[in-house]
Design an enzyme around this catalytic site. Structure first.
Site, short mmCIF file in Angstrom:
data_model
loop_
_atom_site.label_atom_id
_atom_site.label_comp_id
_atom_site.label_asym_id
_atom_site.label_seq_id
_atom_site.Cartn_x
_atom_site.Cartn_y
_atom_site.Cartn_z
N GLY A 15 0.69 -1.09 -0.45
CA GLY A 15 -0.19 -0.16 0.22
C GLY A 15 0.73 1.65 -0.75
N ILE A 20 0.07 6.89 4.38
CA ILE A 20 1.35 6.71 5.42
C ILE A 20 2.20 5.49 4.26
CG2 ILE A 20 0.17 7.31 7.74
CD1 ILE A 20 -0.07 4.38 8.34
N GLY A 21 2.15 4.45 3.72
CA GLY A 21 2.59 4.32 3.27
C GLY A 21 3.78 4.48 2.36
N SER A 132 -4.29 -0.03 14.74
CA SER A 132 -4.61 0.76 15.28
C SER A 132 -4.73 0.99 16.71
CB SER A 132 -6.55 0.49 14.61
OG SER A 132 -7.42 2.17 15.13
N TYR A 158 -13.23 -4.32 12.00
CA TYR A 158 -12.01 -3.47 11.45
C TYR A 158 -11.16 -3.64 12.69
CZ TYR A 158 -8.73 0.15 10.39
OH TYR A 158 -7.58 0.95 10.61
#
Length: 280
Positions: A15, A20-21, A132, A158
């Site tokens: 990704g 942020i990747g 997360s 999630y």
């Protein structure tokens, strides 16, 4: 600025074409690393690689397809200094991967689990998995991992996938240590970052509140990438979690103390065994 020289090292970032990747990949490339962006959309991947300093390239990877994961892993026959499991998915509706898994669990955990284990003999330094802070309120329902019987809750699914990321990191480190491997497994979370990744709880009022909070309070992608970079090249122990130091929301990166369900060693071992079975 604190990233040590990365010349001669190869880093794979899933990704890595956005958010942020991309920010983490750009920072590592600027320090001399050869960066491989593992992304679904090759047009975006090539565009991102072209905008990075140094050596960067894009290769196709769809974490929602185990066939794609195996094909990508087969293209890597050289040592990989660091694998950054960064890509993530979130869906407001129940969706399935190509292999029939609930999409968030399938992409966020199982795809990365398969990729990491397929590359296990080529990784030489670190495996970083992005999770997360929502893991604290999550739980894994081993009796219904794919949401086939219970009502689908987007944020619950999630959270399950992000808790799985942490349990995977801890069990991976346990196995690496037992095998006498020098490779470290670490985790990171970005805090509150505005990256274009939309959080969906399935409740309109809550989602609008989150969107407003993101506009007012979130740091940018570069800020959100700091914990990933700390986990990838910083002086942190295996099995650790890095996050923003200001209330876990924003600011400089620092190690965090793992709490709650992430410390369930039995669940971590069970998840590994289930993941082996599901991904063959």
């Amino acid at each position: 600025m604190d990233i040590p020289d990365q010349t001669g090292r190869t880093v794979v970032v899933t990704g890595g074409s956005s958010g942020i990747g991309r920010a983490a990949a750009t920072a590592l490339a600027a320090k001399g690393a050869r960066v491989i962006l593992a992304v679904r959309d090759q047009a975006r991947g090539r565009a991102a690689a072209a905008g990075m300093p140094g050596r960067a390239e894009s290769r196709p990877l769809d974490l929602g397809s185990l066939a794609s994961v195996r094909a990508f892993a087969a293209t890597l026959d050289e040592p990989i200094d660091c694998l950054i499991n960064n890509a993530g998915a979130m869906s407001s509706t129940l969706r399935r991967t190509a292999d029939g898994f609930e999409s968030q669990f399938g992409v966020n955990h199982l795809g990365h689990f398969a990729l990491t284990t397929l590359l296990r003999d080529r990784i030489t330094r670190r495996v970083v998995t992005v999770t997360s802070a929502g893991y604290r309120a999550a739980h894994i329902d081993f009796e219904d991992l794919q949401w086939e019987r219970r009502p689908y809750r987007p944020f619950g699914a999630y959270g399950q996938s992000k808790l799985a990321n942490l349990l995977f990191t801890r069990e991976l480190q346990r196995r690496l240590t037992a095998a006498g491997s020098p490779v470290l497994a670490t985790a990171a979370h970005p805090g509150w970052a505005a990256t274009g990744f939309t959080m969906t709880t399935g409740r309109a009022v809550v989602d609008r509140t989150l969107a407003l909070g993101t506009r007012l309070l979130a740091q940018n992608a570069e800020g959100g990438a700091r914990p990933t970079l700390l986990a990838a090249v910083g002086d942190v122990p295996g099995g650790s979690l890095s996050g923003p130091s200001r209330f876990g929301v924003r600011g400089p990166a620092a190690p965090e103390t793992l709490t709650g369900p992430a410390l369930d060693t039995a669940a971590a071992r069970r998840l590994w065994e289930v993941s082996e079975h599901l991904t063959a």
